[in-house]
Design a protein around this motif. Structure first.
Motif, PDB file in Angstrom:
ATOM      1  N   GLN A   3       0.906  -1.217  -0.077  1.00  0.00           N
ATOM      2  CA  GLN A   3       0.045   0.084   0.133  1.00  0.00           C
ATOM      3  C   GLN A   3       0.860   1.201  -0.006  1.00  0.00           C
ATOM      4  OE1 GLN A   3      -3.306  -0.350  -0.165  1.00  0.00           O
ATOM      5  NE2 GLN A   3      -3.416   1.808  -0.437  1.00  0.00           N
ATOM      6  N   ASP A 359       2.818   3.413  -8.341  1.00  0.00           N
ATOM      7  CA  ASP A 359       1.900   3.231  -7.303  1.00  0.00           C
ATOM      8  C   ASP A 359       2.138   1.664  -6.702  1.00  0.00           C
ATOM      9  OD1 ASP A 359      -0.141   2.739  -5.354  1.00  0.00           O
ATOM     10  OD2 ASP A 359      -1.847   3.303  -6.464  1.00  0.00           O
ATOM     11  N   SER A 361       0.874   0.182  -4.356  1.00  0.00           N
ATOM     12  CA  SER A 361      -0.113  -0.627  -4.143  1.00  0.00           C
ATOM     13  C   SER A 361      -0.689  -1.711  -4.823  1.00  0.00           C
ATOM     14  CB  SER A 361      -1.641   0.595  -3.900  1.00  0.00           C
ATOM     15  OG  SER A 361      -1.181   1.381  -3.129  1.00  0.00           O
ATOM     16  N   GLU A 363      -3.189  -2.737  -5.605  1.00  0.00           N
ATOM     17  CA  GLU A 363      -4.649  -2.431  -6.641  1.00  0.00           C
ATOM     18  C   GLU A 363      -3.897  -1.926  -7.954  1.00  0.00           C
ATOM     19  OE1 GLU A 363      -5.912  -0.812  -2.509  1.00  0.00           O
ATOM     20  OE2 GLU A 363      -4.079  -1.378  -3.326  1.00  0.00           O
ATOM     21  N   ALA A 364      -2.639  -1.616  -8.045  1.00  0.00           N
ATOM     22  CA  ALA A 364      -2.090  -1.218  -9.211  1.00  0.00           C
ATOM     23  C   ALA A 364      -1.375  -1.907  -9.979  1.00  0.00           C
ATOM     24  CB  ALA A 364      -1.125   0.306  -8.638  1.00  0.00           C
ATOM     25  N   ASP A 365      -1.455  -3.276  -9.622  1.00  0.00           N
ATOM     26  CA  ASP A 365      -0.546  -4.214 -10.462  1.00  0.00           C
ATOM     27  C   ASP A 365      -1.029  -4.455 -11.606  1.00  0.00           C
ATOM     28  OD1 ASP A 365       0.706  -4.833  -8.123  1.00  0.00           O
ATOM     29  OD2 ASP A 365      -0.343  -6.761  -7.432  1.00  0.00           O
ATOM     30  N   LEU A 404      -6.282   8.102  -9.211  1.00  0.00           N
ATOM     31  CA  LEU A 404      -6.191   6.886  -8.665  1.00  0.00           C
ATOM     32  C   LEU A 404      -7.147   5.787  -9.512  1.00  0.00           C
ATOM     33  CD1 LEU A 404      -6.037   6.981  -4.773  1.00  0.00           C
ATOM     34  CD2 LEU A 404      -4.050   6.427  -6.447  1.00  0.00           C
ATOM     35  N   ARG A 408      -5.260   2.595 -10.894  1.00  0.00           N
ATOM     36  CA  ARG A 408      -5.589   1.114 -10.200  1.00  0.00           C
ATOM     37  C   ARG A 408      -6.634   0.576 -11.068  1.00  0.00           C
ATOM     38  NH1 ARG A 408      -5.462   3.031  -3.830  1.00  0.00           N
ATOM     39  NH2 ARG A 408      -3.272   3.426  -3.878  1.00  0.00           N
TER      40      ARG A 408
END
Length: 563
Positions: A3, A359, A361, A363-365, A404, A408
């Motif tokens: 994160q 990012d 996080s 979620e950004a993969d 974002l 993401r």
């Protein structure tokens, strides 16, 4: 889950978007910045809000258009009361620190009027564009017969150089930004003919490595969550770089100039005035480009190497796992394109900037290593950072939108149909040359993905470019009768933007919604004829009440009404 806890906000000064290899430069390889792009999202249509340092940065730091914050140029203070990135982030529980340049000018008169002491905590933050300052270095210490442009420029850096043994009353100039001839004479970097000289400084002591070290110094001692604005001075002029970078590139590595004879011969009068400035005339010469551009490329190569040093350190210390990294520029540099130098006009060489966001996080993969074609503005960074900090975006103040959802994978586009850039040239001699008033010395750019409108005030016709058929922006269609409908559409966009509500900053959208009808329960009766024409609950305080008759308190009963 990984994160983003902290934000490292890296900004270079005067870095063109197309002078990085991940953006397509043929000879200038920037593997470390490319590495960041491979870990994050590279934005291909990121636009600044003003083509000059001060006002562009004030838009980025406030998240607001120049038309809203009013700091329209270098030396124009950001007025007291403008909230900045630091104000929004601290409200969300994230510290916001500066290492490097802001070009901020404090509103000293406004601070005095409100009794804000410059040495108080709030006074310092107001004077420093909302940042807490680890080290401010605007990186400019020129000197002339009338004094210094910025007496506080390069203060810490000059102390660093003197401690290293660089003896001078201004080592920033004499060593970091000048060469040296065989007789020991200083060859000032201010003179473009000296751009092909190596700066007279040991490379690790020069400005870009120095600020990288200072950024690392900040991160070492920082307790999160934090946002660190690591704001570099280069590749902004003076265009001179130390070895080994001074010898890396030559005229054979310079990309072809983007301009045409027809563009100059048929130039719009305002455009021509910018071409005919001293810097425009100088950069129109090939010998100047041959001297300057290799040095400019060397400065960028040095910056990329320092990014490698920084990224390696972040990875080795584990900080890459919880730190969002944003890399961008405050504007570009014409370098002779369109017969101009500097940055104060509106072709993409100036107004489009690199923007890469990593990012960490989870979620950004899904978006790692991707390229985004959305219309993005620099004012989008502030709301993005607020969301990373876990705060609510004050959309009645911040005029950008968070990125974002794109980072993401929830969206591929922003909500906007166009991007805006503004320039106020009222302090320029061009005002007299074009015979306009101070109030008319404004130019607006509005770009969609297909079209770019440049609208000069003062009664001049517009300029128009078709970015699809003419991506080099060489053919001005502003006086083409066949494009009247397109101009109408672009002016409709400009009107909609200019009519936006940007000054209602003291109440949020949620508060405005809550205020709607709130007075209904407070006894305010407007247009109500009788008690039965309003809800009983709203009139309960006005029903079934008695009071003594005071109308004849002095024994003077009113007579009958006359017929």
């Amino acid at each position: 889950m990984a994160q983003a806890k902290n934000i490292l906000f890296v900004m270079f000064d005067q870095l063109r978007w197309d002078y990085l290899s991940c953006y397509g430069h043929e000879h200038l390889h920037t593997p470390n910045i490319d590495r960041l792009a491979a870990k994050g999202v590279r934005f291909d249509r990121a636009y600044i809000q003003s083509p000059i340092c001060g006002s562009s940065r004030m838009s980025t730091y406030t998240g607001r258009y120049v038309h809203s914050h009013g700091a329209t140029g270098n030396g124009i203070p950001l007025k007291v009361g403008e909230m900045t990135m630091g104000d929004h982030l601290r409200k969300a529980g994230m510290d916001c620190w500066l290492v490097g340049k802001t070009h901020m000018r404090a509103d000293a008169e406004g601070m005095a009027r409100l009794g804000l002491a410059p040495d108080s905590l709030i006074g310092v933050r107001v004077a420093e564009c909302g940042f807490d300052v680890f080290e401010r270095d605007d990186g400019m210490l020129p000197e002339g017969p009338d004094g210094s442009y910025d007496p506080d420029g390069a203060k810490g850096f000059n102390e660093h150089l003197r401690a290293k043994g660089y003896e001078s009353d201004n080592p920033w100039h004499d060593f970091a930004n000048s060469g040296l001839d065989a007789d020991g004479n200083v060859l000032s970097g201010w003179f473009l003919k000296n751009s092909d000289q190596a700066a007279n400084i040991d490379e690790p002591d020069s400005e870009t490595p120095y600020l990288t070290t200072r950024g690392m110094d900040f991160i070492k001692q920082a307790d999160g969550p934090w946002c660190c604005h690591l704001s570099y001075i280069k590749p902004h002029w003076p265009y001179i770089v130390p070895e080994p970078y001074a010898s890396m590139y030559g005229p054979e590595h310079i990309q072809p100039v983007n301009r045409s004879d027809a563009e100059r011969q048929n130039a719009h009068p305002v455009f021509k005035a910018f071409m005919d400035t001293k810097v425009g005339q100088t950069f129109s010469r090939q010998d100047v480009r041959d001297a300057v551009i290799p040095a400019y490329m060397g400065l960028i190569k040095q910056a990329d190497d320092q990014m490698g040093r920084l990224f390696d350190w972040l990875e080795n210390t584990g900080r890459m796992e919880d730190t969002m990294i944003v890399l961008t520029s405050d504007h570009g540099d014409f370098l002779g394109d369109h017969w101009m130098g500097e940055k104060t006009f509106f072709q993409d060489a100036s107004t489009k900037v690199p923007l890469i966001i990593y990012d960490p996080s989870s979620e950004a993969d899904a978006t790692r290593g991707t390229v985004c074609n959305a219309l993005v503005e620099s004012i989008d960074l502030a709301p993005t950072f607020v969301e990373v900090a876990g705060g609510a975006v004050a959309d009645h103040i911040l005029e950008g939108e968070s990125l974002l959802p794109i980072l993401r994978g929830a969206r591929t586009e922003t909500n906007r149909d166009f991007a805006i850039c503004e320039y106020d040239y009222s302090t320029s001699p061009l005002v007299d040359r074009l015979d306009v008033s101070v109030k008319e010395a404004n130019i607006y750019m509005l770009t969609t993905k297909r079209w770019k409108l440049i609208h000069p005030m003062g009664g001049f016709r517009p300029m128009l470019f078709d970015l699809e058929s003419d991506p080099q922006e060489l053919v001005d269609l502003g006086d083409s009768p066949e494009h009247g409908d397109i101009l109408d559409q672009m002016y409709d966009h400009l009107l909609a933007w200019s009519a936006r509500n940007s000054q209602r900053q003291t109440r949020s959208t949620a508060q405005i919604n809550a205020m709607r009808g709130a007075s209904n329960g407070t006894g305010v009766m407007i247009g109500v004829y009788g008690e039965d024409d309003a809800p009983k609950r709203a009139t309960i305080k006005y029903r079934d009440r008695t009071a003594p008759d005071w109308r004849d308190r002095h024994g003077k009963k009113a007579g009958p009404k006359s017929e």
